[in-house]
Enzyme design. Structure first.
Site, mmCIF file in Angstrom:
data_model
loop_
_atom_site.group_PDB
_atom_site.id
_atom_site.type_symbol
_atom_site.label_atom_id
_atom_site.label_comp_id
_atom_site.label_asym_id
_atom_site.label_seq_id
_atom_site.Cartn_x
_atom_site.Cartn_y
_atom_site.Cartn_z
ATOM 1 N N LYS A 131 -2.922 5.059 -2.423
ATOM 2 C CA LYS A 131 -3.822 5.889 -1.632
ATOM 3 C C LYS A 131 -4.215 7.087 -2.492
ATOM 4 O O LYS A 131 -3.363 7.655 -3.200
ATOM 5 C CB LYS A 131 -3.117 6.365 -0.363
ATOM 6 C CG LYS A 131 -2.853 5.242 0.634
ATOM 7 C CD LYS A 131 -4.163 4.754 1.240
ATOM 8 C CE LYS A 131 -3.920 3.839 2.428
ATOM 9 N NZ LYS A 131 -5.169 3.395 3.047
ATOM 10 N N ASP A 133 -13.799 -1.221 3.525
ATOM 11 C CA ASP A 133 -12.874 -1.372 4.651
ATOM 12 C C ASP A 133 -13.580 -0.791 5.883
ATOM 13 O O ASP A 133 -14.279 -1.523 6.612
ATOM 14 C CB ASP A 133 -11.551 -0.635 4.301
ATOM 15 C CG ASP A 133 -10.538 -0.576 5.441
ATOM 16 O OD1 ASP A 133 -10.842 -0.992 6.559
ATOM 17 O OD2 ASP A 133 -9.402 -0.081 5.222
ATOM 18 N N ASP A 145 -7.298 3.230 -2.737
ATOM 19 C CA ASP A 145 -7.980 3.321 -1.439
ATOM 20 C C ASP A 145 -8.172 4.793 -1.097
ATOM 21 O O ASP A 145 -7.204 5.540 -0.949
ATOM 22 C CB ASP A 145 -7.131 2.630 -0.357
ATOM 23 C CG ASP A 145 -7.833 2.559 0.997
ATOM 24 O OD1 ASP A 145 -8.981 3.046 1.112
ATOM 25 O OD2 ASP A 145 -7.224 2.016 1.944
ATOM 26 N N SER A 179 0.864 -1.174 0.000
ATOM 27 C CA SER A 179 0.000 0.000 0.000
ATOM 28 C C SER A 179 0.906 1.231 0.000
ATOM 29 O O SER A 179 1.682 1.424 0.935
ATOM 30 C CB SER A 179 -0.879 -0.040 1.252
ATOM 31 O OG SER A 179 -1.594 1.171 1.398
ATOM 32 N N GLY A 232 -4.282 -4.101 6.275
ATOM 33 C CA GLY A 232 -3.234 -3.872 7.275
ATOM 34 C C GLY A 232 -3.405 -2.520 7.925
ATOM 35 O O GLY A 232 -4.138 -1.656 7.413
ATOM 36 N N LYS A 279 -1.239 -1.002 -4.292
ATOM 37 C CA LYS A 279 -2.404 -0.190 -3.917
ATOM 38 C C LYS A 279 -1.937 1.250 -3.757
ATOM 39 O O LYS A 279 -0.913 1.507 -3.124
ATOM 40 C CB LYS A 279 -2.984 -0.732 -2.608
ATOM 41 C CG LYS A 279 -3.946 0.194 -1.881
ATOM 42 C CD LYS A 279 -4.681 -0.567 -0.765
ATOM 43 C CE LYS A 279 -4.782 0.233 0.517
ATOM 44 N NZ LYS A 279 -5.452 -0.513 1.613
ATOM 45 N N GLU A 323 -11.303 0.924 -3.054
ATOM 46 C CA GLU A 323 -11.545 0.686 -1.632
ATOM 47 C C GLU A 323 -12.115 1.924 -0.944
ATOM 48 O O GLU A 323 -11.575 3.023 -1.088
ATOM 49 C CB GLU A 323 -10.220 0.272 -0.985
ATOM 50 C CG GLU A 323 -10.294 -0.107 0.480
ATOM 51 C CD GLU A 323 -8.932 -0.591 1.013
ATOM 52 O OE1 GLU A 323 -8.028 -0.910 0.214
ATOM 53 O OE2 GLU A 323 -8.777 -0.636 2.242
ATOM 54 N N LYS A 332 -9.877 -6.727 8.173
ATOM 55 C CA LYS A 332 -8.814 -6.393 9.132
ATOM 56 C C LYS A 332 -9.296 -6.881 10.485
ATOM 57 O O LYS A 332 -10.330 -6.407 10.971
ATOM 58 C CB LYS A 332 -8.620 -4.880 9.231
ATOM 59 C CG LYS A 332 -8.027 -4.227 8.008
ATOM 60 C CD LYS A 332 -7.899 -2.717 8.219
ATOM 61 C CE LYS A 332 -7.315 -2.070 6.981
ATOM 62 N NZ LYS A 332 -7.378 -0.591 7.046
HETATM 63 O O1 OSB Z 1 -7.083 1.969 4.895
HETATM 64 O O2 OSB Z 1 -6.048 0.197 4.483
HETATM 65 C C1 OSB Z 1 -6.094 1.274 5.061
HETATM 66 C C2 OSB Z 1 -2.808 1.922 6.939
HETATM 67 C C3 OSB Z 1 -3.286 2.561 8.069
HETATM 68 C C4 OSB Z 1 -4.630 2.805 8.173
HETATM 69 C C5 OSB Z 1 -5.510 2.401 7.161
HETATM 70 C C6 OSB Z 1 -5.040 1.741 6.047
HETATM 71 C C7 OSB Z 1 -3.660 1.527 5.917
HETATM 72 C C8 OSB Z 1 -3.036 0.909 4.752
HETATM 73 C C9 OSB Z 1 -1.692 0.264 4.965
HETATM 74 O O3 OSB Z 1 -3.493 0.961 3.645
HETATM 75 C C10 OSB Z 1 -1.739 -1.209 4.954
HETATM 76 C C11 OSB Z 1 -0.477 -1.832 5.523
HETATM 77 O O4 OSB Z 1 0.469 -2.029 4.764
HETATM 78 O O5 OSB Z 1 -0.445 -2.137 6.733
HETATM 79 MG MG MG Z 2 -8.338 0.883 3.572
#
Ligand code: OSB
Ligand code: MG
Length: 377
Positions: free
Chosen positions: A163, A238, A188, A135, A290, A161, A213, A262
């Site tokens: 952001k 999510d 995301d 991510s 994650g 992924k 996402e 998660k």
């Molecule tokens: O929305 O998936 C998410 C990290 C912190 C809070 C929310 C998210 C995330 C990530 C990172 O996208 C995922 C990871 O590599 O742990």
């Molecule tokens: Mg997310």
């Protein structure tokens, strides 16, 4: 097992690079590390609530209060049989899934270590290695984003992924798509948009994404259903999905076609497995999300992702992607786009006490009859 002691540590762990999302920038990952002791056995857990309520309303402070004053008194000095027994004891308490999940994880580790079983086997996992992705946070410029994607593709990550946030969406994603052709790619938004922005997602719909996402607000399943109806690309929820009931309802009304599971967000691994089972029965793909976990939380995510319904790569990256010095060993490494699922008892990792001490900013030890415990009961 009689619960003799709960240690809580607020940690602040420097990330290898700042992580920017639509809800803010993280430079140091804050979390609460939990240690349970019972009859000579130790179990570790991690609560992933962060420094401010960006992803969820919970923060390290609210989770600290919740664990210390409301969860701990229900277990300290008590015979708690297993994670299910723990869940029943706390079931009457509303909300605060991240706090509840952190402590549940310590019960899983404790149960696994006591029974000499791996978390993977306790959860019903079936693979020794799981496919993972990475991510990537919002970068200072589009050029730097493309370079960052290139670096991770070269490291061997088979799925990327990105952001996104308003103003840093279609053009960024298009640039990455143009530079990397067929690369498995997803985005995301962390709930940064509303249905008024539907045209942005129409534009995104032509970019061959695996999924989009959490585009809209976490409490807005209905508008997600409206958005999904006009898109070919699957929406993945999510933040909106806090329980198996939410998952069932979201699928029933067509609010998404994929779910990011998660364990932290859904109050723990037991509920995470329930969501997996529901989706597996309906042939809805799921993947493990994650929260920039330390090695403790990522060990649990790997075990969960070994269940058969996790058919999409997880946001479970190698240790070096997050931390120069993690608090648990061995470090997780990427091999052929996959990471090995720990096979030792419980979480299958060992906490590095020196490393944990270095990142601890405050700690407390709760025992039956201790002050914090008495105050709350
Ligand atoms: O929305 O998936 C998410 C990290 C912190 C809070 C929310 C998210 C995330 C990530 C990172 O996208 C995922 C990871 O590599 O742990
Ligand atoms: Mg997310």
């Amino acid at each position: 097992m009689r619960i003799e002691r709960l240690e809580m540590r607020h940690v602040s762990m420097p990330l290898v690079a700042p992580f920017e999302t639509s809800f803010g920038v993280e430079q140091d990952r804050e979390a609460i590390i939990l240690r349970l002791d019972s009859e000579g056995v130790t179990g570790w857990g991690e609560c992933v609530a962060g420094g401010w309520p960006g992803y969820s309303y919970e923060t390290v402070q609210t989770a600290w209060h919740m664990i210390q004053d409301h969860l701990a008194p229900l277990i300290l000095g008590q015979e708690v049989e297993d994670p299910s027994d723990y869940r029943q004891r706390i079931a009457h308490l509303k909300g605060h899934p991240l706090a509840k999940a952190g402590l549940e994880l310590a019960f899983w580790d404790l149960a696994g270590r006591a029974a000499d079983r791996s978390l993977m086997s306790m959860l019903g996992g079936q693979r020794q290695r799981v496919a993972v992705g990475v991510s990537i946070g919002i970068q200072p410029s589009r050029g730097e984003l493309v370079e960052m994607v290139e670096a991770y593709v070269e490291m061997g990550y088979p799925r990327i992924k990105l952001k996104i946030k308003p103003g840093r969406d279609v053009a960024d994603v298009r640039a990455v798509r143009q530079a990397f052709g067929e690369l498995p790619l997803q985005v995301d938004a962390n709930s940064a948009y509303s249905l008024d922005d539907a045209e942005i997602f129409d534009a995104m719909d032509d970019l061959g994404l695996l999924l989009i996402e959490q585009p809209l607000a976490e409490d807005d399943l209905v508008d997600h259903a409206k958005l999904q109806a006009r898109l070919k690309t699957p929406l993945c929820l999510d933040e909106s999905i806090l329980s198996a009931r939410h998952a069932r309802q979201a699928l029933e009304i067509g609010a998404c076609r994929v779910i990011n599971i998660k364990p932290a967000r859904v109050s723990g691994l037991r509920e995470a497995v329930a969501i997996h089972d529901l989706c597996w029965a309906q042939e809805v793909p799921v993947w493990c999300g994650g929260m920039l976990e330390t090695g403790i939380g990522r060990a649990a995510n790997l075990a969960l992702a070994s269940l058969p319904g996790f058919t999409l790569p997880g946001d479970i990256s190698a240790t070096e992607r997050y931390y120069r010095q993690d608090i648990a060993e061995p470090a997780f490494v990427l091999e052929d786009g996959m990471i090995k699922v720990p096979q030792g008892k419980g979480l299958g990792i060992e906490v590095i006490q020196d490393a944990l001490d270095k990142v601890t900013v405050r700690s407390t030890i709760l025992q039956p009859g201790s002050k914090a415990n008495r105050r709350a009961s």
